[in-house]
Design a protein around this motif. Structure first.
Motif, short mmCIF file in Angstrom:
data_model
loop_
_atom_site.label_atom_id
_atom_site.label_comp_id
_atom_site.label_asym_id
_atom_site.label_seq_id
_atom_site.Cartn_x
_atom_site.Cartn_y
_atom_site.Cartn_z
N MET A 1 1.12 -1.05 -0.15
CA MET A 1 -0.15 -0.15 -0.28
C MET A 1 1.32 0.92 -0.13
N ARG A 2 0.69 2.21 -0.82
CA ARG A 2 1.56 3.19 -1.13
C ARG A 2 1.24 4.79 -0.52
N SER A 3 2.69 5.14 0.72
CA SER A 3 2.02 5.70 1.75
C SER A 3 2.14 7.37 1.14
N PHE A 4 1.03 7.99 2.06
CA PHE A 4 0.42 9.35 1.63
C PHE A 4 1.76 10.22 0.57
N ILE A 5 2.90 10.38 0.78
CA ILE A 5 3.69 11.24 0.20
C ILE A 5 3.55 10.26 -0.87
N GLU A 6 4.17 8.71 -1.49
CA GLU A 6 4.31 8.12 -2.73
C GLU A 6 2.91 8.46 -3.31
N GLN A 9 2.86 12.35 -4.90
CA GLN A 9 4.40 11.88 -6.11
C GLN A 9 3.78 11.66 -6.85
N ALA A 10 3.12 10.59 -6.71
CA ALA A 10 2.13 10.30 -7.87
C ALA A 10 1.67 10.70 -8.84
N GLU A 53 -6.55 16.72 -8.17
CA GLU A 53 -6.11 15.63 -6.57
C GLU A 53 -5.58 15.25 -5.57
N VAL A 54 -4.34 16.01 -5.69
CA VAL A 54 -4.26 16.63 -3.93
C VAL A 54 -4.68 16.62 -3.34
N VAL A 55 -5.71 17.43 -3.28
CA VAL A 55 -6.62 17.93 -1.99
C VAL A 55 -7.36 16.37 -2.10
N ARG A 56 -7.98 15.63 -2.75
CA ARG A 56 -8.68 15.06 -2.85
C ARG A 56 -8.16 13.93 -1.65
N ALA A 57 -7.48 13.98 -1.82
CA ALA A 57 -5.74 12.97 -1.23
C ALA A 57 -6.21 13.16 0.29
N CYS A 58 -6.31 14.83 0.26
CA CYS A 58 -5.78 15.74 1.74
C CYS A 58 -7.35 15.18 2.21
N ALA A 59 -7.78 15.35 1.99
CA ALA A 59 -9.38 15.55 2.08
C ALA A 59 -9.29 13.67 2.79
N ASP A 60 -9.27 12.67 1.68
CA ASP A 60 -9.42 11.24 2.29
C ASP A 60 -8.19 11.03 3.34
#
Length: 442
Positions: A1-6, A9-10, A53-60
């Motif tokens: 499972m990817r980390s948040f930082i990974e 970066q994707a 996309e970044v904001v969605r990842a941060c919300a999740d």
């Protein structure tokens, strides 16, 4: 499972992610180095889609976001906390001017565009973008809008919020609101763009804007006027508005002590008069007609003021280079001076500002011989004197730069409980997870 930082970066690629402490450092502190944070990463998206996309990842992941532009603010609004859990979302890679529409007098620009570059692009299209301030060579339009910047031309053209027709905003959910409309009349409901202008990134991320342009003035006149007091400056402002009308673009006040500091630290600067006076006003006029009419107008107005002894002396720039030299210098005041002298004997007051729109920069320096560190320990008491005086005269404790974290608690003293509650309700509605620039404004 990817980390948040990974995962981040994707989304943004290697060029859009900074994690090494040395490279992160410039983004982790404010312009005056008064606030120092420790972000988990600095994220630099290159498009609105990447921001979303970044904001969605941060919300999740419930990761807090600190939006950042040119990082020229003075209230710590763009500085992360020291928890190591927040990301700085820096928009400097989003620096495209999408369109200049000279016929509609609009320009559509991304949030990372440097203000001076927008001014230049407008001028190349024979148009004027009038927002102008000291940090225009590095400040970015997204930050200018998020703090509702003012600058030197507010008297004629208004604050940043009056120069915006439409916005594109990434909401805390990751949804993109496309409000990039170049309409001057749109009465189809709430004016949503005004929620995000001046919100300091606490309600969403401004990614682009439709900005108003104006005809490029064909002539200018600049003058420095010597006066006895700020009260005389207000009388001159009234006279100038009556005589010059909308041609009056800027009206800046500065004290002789302020001038003495400029002359001391900028040796190439020349004093505007052979002798010194208590206060000075810098006036800028512009006109749509070419020729000398605007200079003649201001000279006539100042001659009358001099004859009636309303002013002590005046100098009108005779060339563009002299005009630039003048600009390199730059009722509330007297009452506040008395209160400050009582609270901290010997303090030195460097007062200057945009008197034409009622925005005075009131800088208080330590008495001669007192160490800056010792003076800073009492800065809260000094601020309280100035802020209470501002409130007593019906003013605002922040006409520039917003509240950030510097004035977040201080504002509770001056806004009503109802007003604060309304702001909190708006924040909860748009940002229920509380991930947008937490600890700023509210």
């Amino acid at each position: 499972m990817r980390s948040f930082i990974e995962e981040i970066q994707a989304i943004v690629g290697p060029a859009g992610l900074i994690t090494s402490p040395m490279e992160v450092a410039p983004y982790a502190t404010d312009w005056r180095k008064r606030y120092l944070g420790k972000p988990a990463a600095v994220v630099r998206p290159a498009s609105t889609a990447e921001v979303a996309e970044v904001v969605r990842a941060c919300a999740d992941s419930r990761t807090a976001i600190v939006p950042q532009g040119g990082n020229t603010g003075l209230c710590g609004a763009a500085t992360p906390d020291a928890s190591g859990t927040q990301i700085v979302l820096n928009l400097s890679r989003m620096n495209r001017i999408r369109e200049v529409d000279a016929r509609n007098n609009t320009m559509t620009a991304e949030a990372g565009c440097v203000l001076a570059n927008l001014q230049k692009a407008a001028e190349e299209a024979q148009r004027l973008f009038p927002l102008s301030l000291a940090a225009e060579g590095s400040s970015q339009i997204g930050g200018n809008l998020s703090t509702n910047a003012g600058g030197t031309a507010v008297l004629r053209y208004g604050n940043a919020r009056e120069l915006v027709l439409g916005l594109e905003v990434v909401l805390p959910s990751g949804e993109v609101w496309d409000g990039l409309r170049g309409l001057r009349k749109d009465n189809t409901g709430y004016d949503l763009k005004q929620l995000f202008i001046g919100a300091e990134g606490t309600l969403g991320v401004v990614t682009a804007a439709v900005l108003k342009l104006f005809p490029l003035p064909k002539s200018h006149a600049t003058a420095v006027v010597a006066l006895q007091s700020p009260e005389k400056a207000l009388a001159l402002l009234e006279r100038a508005l009556g005589a010059c009308g909308e041609r009056l673009t800027g009206f800046e006040l500065f004290s002789d002590f302020c001038l003495s500091l400029v002359l001391k630290h900028f040796r190439e600067t020349a004093a505007p008069f052979p002798r010194r006076f208590p206060h000075y006003v810098l006036m800028e006029l512009s006109d749509m007609q070419s020729g000398e009419s605007v200079r003649t107008l201001v000279e006539s107005m100042l001659e009358t003021a001099l004859e009636q002894e309303n002013i002590l002396d005046a100098a009108v720039a005779q060339s563009e280079s002299q005009s630039r030299a003048f600009w390199s210098l730059r009722e509330f005041i007297s009452a506040t001076d008395v209160e400050l002298a009582r609270a901290q004997p010997g303090v030195r007051r460097v007062t200057f500002g945009h008197l034409g729109d009622g925005n005075v920069h009131y800088n208080v320096s330590p008495p001669a011989g007192l160490a800056p560190e010792a003076f800073m320990r009492g800065s809260a008491a000094i601020n309280r004197v100035v802020h209470d005086s501002v409130a007593r005269f019906g003013g605002s404790i922040s006409a520039e730069h917003g509240l950030g974290q510097a004035k977040r608690e201080e504002i509770l003293r001056y806004k009503s409980p109802l007003e604060m509650d309304l702001m909190r309700r708006i924040k909860r509605t748009l940002d229920p997870l509380g991930i947008m620039n937490p600890g700023k404004v509210l």
